[in-house]
Design a protein around this motif. Structure first.
Motif, PDB file in Angstrom:
ATOM      1  N   PRO A 150       0.821  -1.205   0.000  1.00  0.00           N
ATOM      2  CA  PRO A 150       0.000   0.000   0.000  1.00  0.00           C
ATOM      3  C   PRO A 150       0.858   1.261   0.000  1.00  0.00           C
ATOM      4  CG  PRO A 150       0.059  -0.961   2.168  1.00  0.00           C
ATOM      5  CD  PRO A 150       0.803  -1.894   1.266  1.00  0.00           C
ATOM      6  N   ILE A 151       0.351   2.263  -0.620  1.00  0.00           N
ATOM      7  CA  ILE A 151       1.008   3.565  -0.627  1.00  0.00           C
ATOM      8  C   ILE A 151      -0.086   4.613  -0.544  1.00  0.00           C
ATOM      9  CG2 ILE A 151       1.080   3.547  -3.151  1.00  0.00           C
ATOM     10  CD1 ILE A 151       3.587   5.316  -2.956  1.00  0.00           C
ATOM     11  N   GLY A 152       0.182   5.681   0.168  1.00  0.00           N
ATOM     12  CA  GLY A 152      -0.819   6.732   0.357  1.00  0.00           C
ATOM     13  C   GLY A 152      -1.226   7.412  -0.928  1.00  0.00           C
ATOM     14  N   SER A 153      -0.279   7.606  -1.828  1.00  0.00           N
ATOM     15  CA  SER A 153      -0.609   8.166  -3.135  1.00  0.00           C
ATOM     16  C   SER A 153       0.310   7.529  -4.165  1.00  0.00           C
ATOM     17  CB  SER A 153      -0.479   9.697  -3.139  1.00  0.00           C
ATOM     18  OG  SER A 153       0.836  10.094  -2.836  1.00  0.00           O
ATOM     19  N   PHE A 154      -0.165   7.442  -5.383  1.00  0.00           N
ATOM     20  CA  PHE A 154       0.536   6.696  -6.435  1.00  0.00           C
ATOM     21  C   PHE A 154       0.269   7.369  -7.764  1.00  0.00           C
ATOM     22  CE2 PHE A 154       0.843   2.836  -9.226  1.00  0.00           C
ATOM     23  CZ  PHE A 154       2.137   2.464  -8.901  1.00  0.00           C
ATOM     24  N   TYR A 155       1.184   7.193  -8.702  1.00  0.00           N
ATOM     25  CA  TYR A 155       1.029   7.739 -10.036  1.00  0.00           C
ATOM     26  C   TYR A 155      -0.369   7.437 -10.584  1.00  0.00           C
ATOM     27  CZ  TYR A 155       1.935   8.541 -14.977  1.00  0.00           C
ATOM     28  OH  TYR A 155       1.875   9.001 -16.256  1.00  0.00           O
ATOM     29  N   ALA A 183      -0.852  10.605  -9.443  1.00  0.00           N
ATOM     30  CA  ALA A 183      -0.750  11.690  -8.466  1.00  0.00           C
ATOM     31  C   ALA A 183       0.682  12.202  -8.435  1.00  0.00           C
ATOM     32  CB  ALA A 183      -1.167  11.196  -7.085  1.00  0.00           C
ATOM     33  N   GLN A 184       0.840  13.455  -8.169  1.00  0.00           N
ATOM     34  CA  GLN A 184       2.170  14.060  -8.071  1.00  0.00           C
ATOM     35  C   GLN A 184       2.329  14.692  -6.691  1.00  0.00           C
ATOM     36  OE1 GLN A 184       4.618  13.715 -10.579  1.00  0.00           O
ATOM     37  NE2 GLN A 184       3.042  12.219 -11.107  1.00  0.00           N
ATOM     38  N   TYR A 185       2.103  13.896  -5.678  1.00  0.00           N
ATOM     39  CA  TYR A 185       2.120  14.341  -4.291  1.00  0.00           C
ATOM     40  C   TYR A 185       3.518  14.249  -3.679  1.00  0.00           C
ATOM     41  CZ  TYR A 185      -0.111  15.032   0.282  1.00  0.00           C
ATOM     42  OH  TYR A 185      -0.502  15.529   1.497  1.00  0.00           O
ATOM     43  N   GLY A 186       4.431  13.600  -4.370  1.00  0.00           N
ATOM     44  CA  GLY A 186       5.802  13.440  -3.899  1.00  0.00           C
ATOM     45  C   GLY A 186       6.544  12.460  -4.779  1.00  0.00           C
ATOM     46  N   GLY A 187       7.850  12.367  -4.572  1.00  0.00           N
ATOM     47  CA  GLY A 187       8.705  11.507  -5.393  1.00  0.00           C
ATOM     48  C   GLY A 187       8.287  10.057  -5.462  1.00  0.00           C
ATOM     49  N   PRO A 188       7.861   9.446  -4.338  1.00  0.00           N
ATOM     50  CA  PRO A 188       7.479   8.038  -4.392  1.00  0.00           C
ATOM     51  C   PRO A 188       6.336   7.742  -5.372  1.00  0.00           C
ATOM     52  CG  PRO A 188       7.881   8.658  -2.133  1.00  0.00           C
ATOM     53  CD  PRO A 188       7.933   9.928  -2.949  1.00  0.00           C
ATOM     54  N   ASN A 189       5.486   8.725  -5.657  1.00  0.00           N
ATOM     55  CA  ASN A 189       4.407   8.478  -6.623  1.00  0.00           C
ATOM     56  C   ASN A 189       4.963   7.954  -7.936  1.00  0.00           C
ATOM     57  OD1 ASN A 189       1.694   9.835  -5.580  1.00  0.00           O
ATOM     58  ND2 ASN A 189       3.431  11.042  -4.888  1.00  0.00           N
ATOM     59  N   ASN A 190       6.024   8.565  -8.399  1.00  0.00           N
ATOM     60  CA  ASN A 190       6.620   8.170  -9.675  1.00  0.00           C
ATOM     61  C   ASN A 190       7.609   7.020  -9.516  1.00  0.00           C
ATOM     62  OD1 ASN A 190       5.261  10.138 -11.242  1.00  0.00           O
ATOM     63  ND2 ASN A 190       6.659  11.671 -10.464  1.00  0.00           N
ATOM     64  N   SER A 191       8.501   7.093  -8.514  1.00  0.00           N
ATOM     65  CA  SER A 191       9.520   6.051  -8.391  1.00  0.00           C
ATOM     66  C   SER A 191       8.903   4.681  -8.128  1.00  0.00           C
ATOM     67  CB  SER A 191      10.541   6.408  -7.317  1.00  0.00           C
ATOM     68  OG  SER A 191       9.950   6.484  -6.043  1.00  0.00           O
ATOM     69  N   LEU A 192       7.873   4.632  -7.304  1.00  0.00           N
ATOM     70  CA  LEU A 192       7.221   3.340  -7.055  1.00  0.00           C
ATOM     71  C   LEU A 192       6.462   2.845  -8.277  1.00  0.00           C
ATOM     72  CD1 LEU A 192       6.101   3.909  -3.395  1.00  0.00           C
ATOM     73  CD2 LEU A 192       7.829   2.302  -4.205  1.00  0.00           C
ATOM     74  N   PHE A 193       5.919   3.765  -9.059  1.00  0.00           N
ATOM     75  CA  PHE A 193       5.269   3.366 -10.311  1.00  0.00           C
ATOM     76  C   PHE A 193       6.282   2.701 -11.240  1.00  0.00           C
ATOM     77  CE2 PHE A 193       4.388   4.407 -14.777  1.00  0.00           C
ATOM     78  CZ  PHE A 193       3.221   3.697 -14.952  1.00  0.00           C
ATOM     79  N   TRP A 194       7.459   3.321 -11.395  1.00  0.00           N
ATOM     80  CA  TRP A 194       8.470   2.765 -12.296  1.00  0.00           C
ATOM     81  C   TRP A 194       9.030   1.449 -11.757  1.00  0.00           C
ATOM     82  CZ3 TRP A 194       8.174   4.139 -16.993  1.00  0.00           C
ATOM     83  CH2 TRP A 194       7.719   5.413 -17.326  1.00  0.00           C
ATOM     84  N   ILE A 213      -5.355  10.437  -2.545  1.00  0.00           N
ATOM     85  CA  ILE A 213      -4.595  11.613  -2.123  1.00  0.00           C
ATOM     86  C   ILE A 213      -3.677  12.058  -3.254  1.00  0.00           C
ATOM     87  CG2 ILE A 213      -2.808  12.454  -0.539  1.00  0.00           C
ATOM     88  CD1 ILE A 213      -3.998  10.603   1.589  1.00  0.00           C
ATOM     89  N   GLY A 214      -3.717  13.339  -3.553  1.00  0.00           N
ATOM     90  CA  GLY A 214      -2.854  13.901  -4.587  1.00  0.00           C
ATOM     91  C   GLY A 214      -3.423  13.847  -5.991  1.00  0.00           C
ATOM     92  N   LEU A 215      -4.518  13.150  -6.180  1.00  0.00           N
ATOM     93  CA  LEU A 215      -5.139  13.082  -7.506  1.00  0.00           C
ATOM     94  C   LEU A 215      -6.097  14.257  -7.696  1.00  0.00           C
ATOM     95  CD1 LEU A 215      -6.076   9.306  -7.855  1.00  0.00           C
ATOM     96  CD2 LEU A 215      -4.300  10.538  -9.110  1.00  0.00           C
ATOM     97  N   THR A 216      -6.021  14.856  -8.864  1.00  0.00           N
ATOM     98  CA  THR A 216      -6.977  15.904  -9.199  1.00  0.00           C
ATOM     99  C   THR A 216      -8.180  15.267  -9.871  1.00  0.00           C
ATOM    100  OG1 THR A 216      -6.062  16.286 -11.410  1.00  0.00           O
ATOM    101  CG2 THR A 216      -5.065  17.536  -9.575  1.00  0.00           C
TER     102      THR A 216
END
Length: 176
Positions: A1-6, A8-19, A38-41
């Motif tokens: 689980p992650i609080g926000s994920f691609y 979303a651009q709420y922080g670096g982990p959104n992208n790094s965990l996606f990749w 969280i972080g999604l528009t």
């Protein structure tokens, strides 16, 4: 689980965990991500066709977005977790202090599912300065007892290990 994920651009982990999830999928691993909105528009939810509380596939990654209130995932997340946890051979917790992680750890312990903790910089002095006393107390009184059941810590840099030890977050060499 992650609080926000691609996306979303709420922080670096959104992208790094996606990749990382995408690479693991390409290497033949099944990757399922449970996250919040969280972080999604509203535009991202529409453009990426995200159906809340429904699993969708994006780039080979099974992703389920749950709503959250006060940084806590909705009850639907915990119902989903209880219904699905036994099908996983490892759960990666992508935060140290985030309630979604430690509550998920408790479910993993209760259901005897292996998990690892990936603090992703959360134990560095810059990250722990905000609410420092609260975080240290929570760590010593609760989190260290929960996370001692982790199979390992997924630390991405030796500097994080060294600083974590200096600041009182005991991480043994065998744990990361």
């Amino acid at each position: 689980p992650i609080g926000s994920f691609y996306p979303a651009q709420y922080g670096g982990p959104n992208n790094s965990l996606f990749w990382m999830a995408r690479a693991a999928n390409k290497a033949g691993y099944q990757v399922d991500v449970a996250t919040t909105t969280i972080g999604l528009t509203s535009d991202q939810i529409k453009d990426y066709k995200i159906d809340i509380n429904t699993t969708c596939m994006r780039d080979g990654i099974s992703t389920t977005h749950f709503t959250s209130t006060f940084n806590l995932p909705s009850i639907q997340y915990y119902l989903w977790l209880l219904a699905n946890i036994r099908k996983y051979n490892l759960v990666i917790l992508t935060s140290y202090f985030y309630p979604m992680s430690w509550l998920t750890a408790l479910v993993c312990i209760f259901r005897r599912i292996p998990f690892c903790v990936a603090p992703r910089g959360e134990l560095k002095s810059v990250a722990t300065q905000k609410n420092r006393l609260k975080k240290m107390l929570f760590h010593y009184l609760f989190l260290k007892h929960v996370y001692r059941f982790a199979k390992f810590y997924w630390i991405t840099a030796d500097q994080e290990v060294e600083e974590s030890r200096r600041r009182g977050y005991a991480i043994d060499d065998e744990e990361y």
